[in-house]
Design a protein around this motif. Structure first.
Motif, PDB file in Angstrom:
ATOM      1  N   VAL A  93      44.970  11.171 -54.386  1.00 47.22           N
ATOM      2  CA  VAL A  93      43.660  11.023 -54.998  1.00 47.22           C
ATOM      3  C   VAL A  93      42.714  11.938 -54.231  1.00 47.22           C
ATOM      4  O   VAL A  93      42.488  11.748 -53.040  1.00 47.22           O
ATOM      5  CB  VAL A  93      43.155   9.573 -54.938  1.00 47.22           C
ATOM      6  N   LYS A  94      42.173  12.930 -54.930  1.00 48.18           N
ATOM      7  CA  LYS A  94      41.288  13.898 -54.293  1.00 48.18           C
ATOM      8  C   LYS A  94      39.834  13.517 -54.574  1.00 48.18           C
ATOM      9  O   LYS A  94      39.425  13.421 -55.728  1.00 48.18           O
ATOM     10  CB  LYS A  94      41.593  15.304 -54.806  1.00 48.18           C
ATOM     11  N   ASP A 123      42.722  12.311 -50.246  1.00 44.46           N
ATOM     12  CA  ASP A 123      42.359  13.654 -49.780  1.00 44.46           C
ATOM     13  C   ASP A 123      40.855  13.837 -49.983  1.00 44.46           C
ATOM     14  O   ASP A 123      40.381  13.978 -51.106  1.00 44.46           O
ATOM     15  CB  ASP A 123      43.141  14.704 -50.570  1.00 44.46           C
ATOM     16  N   PHE A 124      40.084  13.793 -48.867  1.00 41.63           N
ATOM     17  CA  PHE A 124      38.626  13.909 -48.946  1.00 41.63           C
ATOM     18  C   PHE A 124      38.196  15.349 -48.681  1.00 41.63           C
ATOM     19  O   PHE A 124      38.629  15.961 -47.709  1.00 41.63           O
ATOM     20  CB  PHE A 124      37.958  12.972 -47.946  1.00 41.63           C
ATOM     21  N   ARG A 125      37.327  15.850 -49.561  1.00 42.82           N
ATOM     22  CA  ARG A 125      36.815  17.211 -49.437  1.00 42.82           C
ATOM     23  C   ARG A 125      35.301  17.154 -49.349  1.00 42.82           C
ATOM     24  O   ARG A 125      34.630  16.823 -50.326  1.00 42.82           O
ATOM     25  CB  ARG A 125      37.271  18.060 -50.620  1.00 42.82           C
ATOM     26  N   SER A 126      34.780  17.482 -48.177  1.00 39.26           N
ATOM     27  CA  SER A 126      33.347  17.386 -47.948  1.00 39.26           C
ATOM     28  C   SER A 126      32.616  18.527 -48.644  1.00 39.26           C
ATOM     29  O   SER A 126      33.085  19.667 -48.686  1.00 39.26           O
ATOM     30  CB  SER A 126      33.062  17.428 -46.445  1.00 39.26           C
ATOM     31  N   ALA A 142      39.039  18.320 -57.330  1.00 39.64           N
ATOM     32  CA  ALA A 142      38.858  16.909 -57.006  1.00 39.64           C
ATOM     33  C   ALA A 142      39.052  16.082 -58.265  1.00 39.64           C
ATOM     34  O   ALA A 142      38.808  16.553 -59.381  1.00 39.64           O
ATOM     35  CB  ALA A 142      37.468  16.661 -56.410  1.00 39.64           C
ATOM     36  N   ASP A 143      39.508  14.834 -58.071  1.00 39.30           N
ATOM     37  CA  ASP A 143      39.631  13.896 -59.182  1.00 39.30           C
ATOM     38  C   ASP A 143      38.334  13.109 -59.379  1.00 39.30           C
ATOM     39  O   ASP A 143      37.965  12.779 -60.508  1.00 39.30           O
ATOM     40  CB  ASP A 143      40.762  12.898 -58.911  1.00 39.30           C
ATOM     41  N   LEU A 144      37.677  12.803 -58.251  1.00 38.15           N
ATOM     42  CA  LEU A 144      36.471  11.986 -58.251  1.00 38.15           C
ATOM     43  C   LEU A 144      35.420  12.639 -57.357  1.00 38.15           C
ATOM     44  O   LEU A 144      35.754  13.275 -56.353  1.00 38.15           O
ATOM     45  CB  LEU A 144      36.763  10.583 -57.714  1.00 38.15           C
TER      46      LEU A 144
END
Length: 312
Positions: A93-94, A123-126, A142-144
């Motif tokens: 989950v991105k 998977d966190f993308r700042s 990203a998904d969300l």
């Protein structure tokens, strides 16, 4: 027209260079050009034009770029979701959001999600702003996206989760720290610690200041809300912040959070390309975060104005 043609075309639009795309794909520049020319022949319009440095999409190219970007992102997400269904519980989950919001809004949901799905990956993308989060989301990276809600964004659906009232965070020794509420006239004289440039929260707050006729002077700008709290603690200035779930200000601590009821609450929540196309894992994580915020909102509604909630 093939998917490879569209993928290469998207890459050219983003890179602004045929040679850069050729290097990234380990192919020749002529091979990249062939993909673009094949699209142009089929559509009957010029899609990219040469500039002094590189290339850029024409008006027709910009239309195709936006459509292809959203379409391929949705297709890639669907294929990934199908692989997850085929392979079992594991999957990724991105999520994209600002640098500090994971700590303030998501820790309990992350713990619960990891307990339910130990093989799944979060998977966190700042990103530095809501606008950038939406760009990453629309581009399929990203998904969300957890964002400050507001203006619509093409190809993206937004879903509000919680309304956050504004508070003034000040050093405990500041005269305003003893107030139960802060009035608009008080805001005119504060030393305002500004929100990050181009952030949705800064734009919303500046609009509110204009509405109330109480625009304060700025002392310093910060990159995130936690830094603003620290600067307020050091007496550098006053931080006007959303009443974050984990602001963690104790009644006997070095800083106080005083409500500003005259400022309209700010709404935060989720964004996705299509809610009904989210993977089961992504939808579940979004629901876990929303449930946590609903509990926080219920606690906030039961708390008298000005009472500290950090221990709840």
């Amino acid at each position: 027209m093939t998917l490879d043609d569209l993928r290469v075309f998207i890459a050219v639009c983003q890179a602004g260079s045929l040679s850069a795309v050729a290097r990234s794909l380990s192919c020749s520049q002529s091979a990249v050009s062939q993909h673009v020319r094949r699209l142009e022949r089929e559509i009957g319009l010029t899609l990219v034009e040469r500039q002094p440095r590189g290339v850029a999409p024409t008006d027709a190219g910009a239309i195709l770029y936006q459509a292809a970007l959203g379409g391929l992102a949705s297709l890639d997400a669907a294929l990934r979701h199908l692989r997850e269904l085929r392979d079992g519980d594991g999957g990724t989950v991105k999520v994209t959001t600002g640098g500090v919001t994971v700590r303030h809004f998501m820790p309990d949901a992350i713990t619960a999600f990891r307990g339910r799905h130990p093989d799944a990956i979060l998977d966190f993308r700042s990103a530095h702003s809501t606008g950038r989060c939406l760009e990453l989301l629309h581009g399929g990276q990203a998904d969300l996206a957890w964002i400050t809600l507001g203006r619509p964004f093409p190809g993206v659906q937004q879903r509000p989760v919680i309304d956050l009232p504004w508070v003034l965070v000040v050093n405990a020794g500041d005269p305003l720290a003893a107030r139960r509420v802060v009035e608009p006239e008080d805001l005119r004289s504060i030393r305002h610690i500004a929100h990050p440039p181009n952030s949705a929260s800064r734009r919303r707050l500046e609009e509110e200041f204009v509405r109330l006729g109480c625009t304060p002077s700025q002392t310093v700008g910060v990159a995130d809300w936690d830094t603003a709290v620290l600067l307020a603690e050091l007496g550098v200035g006053h931080a006007v912040l959303p009443g974050l779930p984990r602001l963690a200000l104790s009644p006997d601590g070095p800083v106080r959070a005083v409500p500003i009821p005259a400022l309209s609450p700010i709404t935060v929540g989720w964004a996705a390309r299509q809610w009904n196309a989210l993977s089961p894992l992504a939808a579940e994580f979004a629901d876990l975060v929303a449930a946590d915020q609903a509990r926080f909102a219920a606690d906030l509604a039961e708390t008298p104005t000005g009472e500290d909630t950090s221990s709840r």
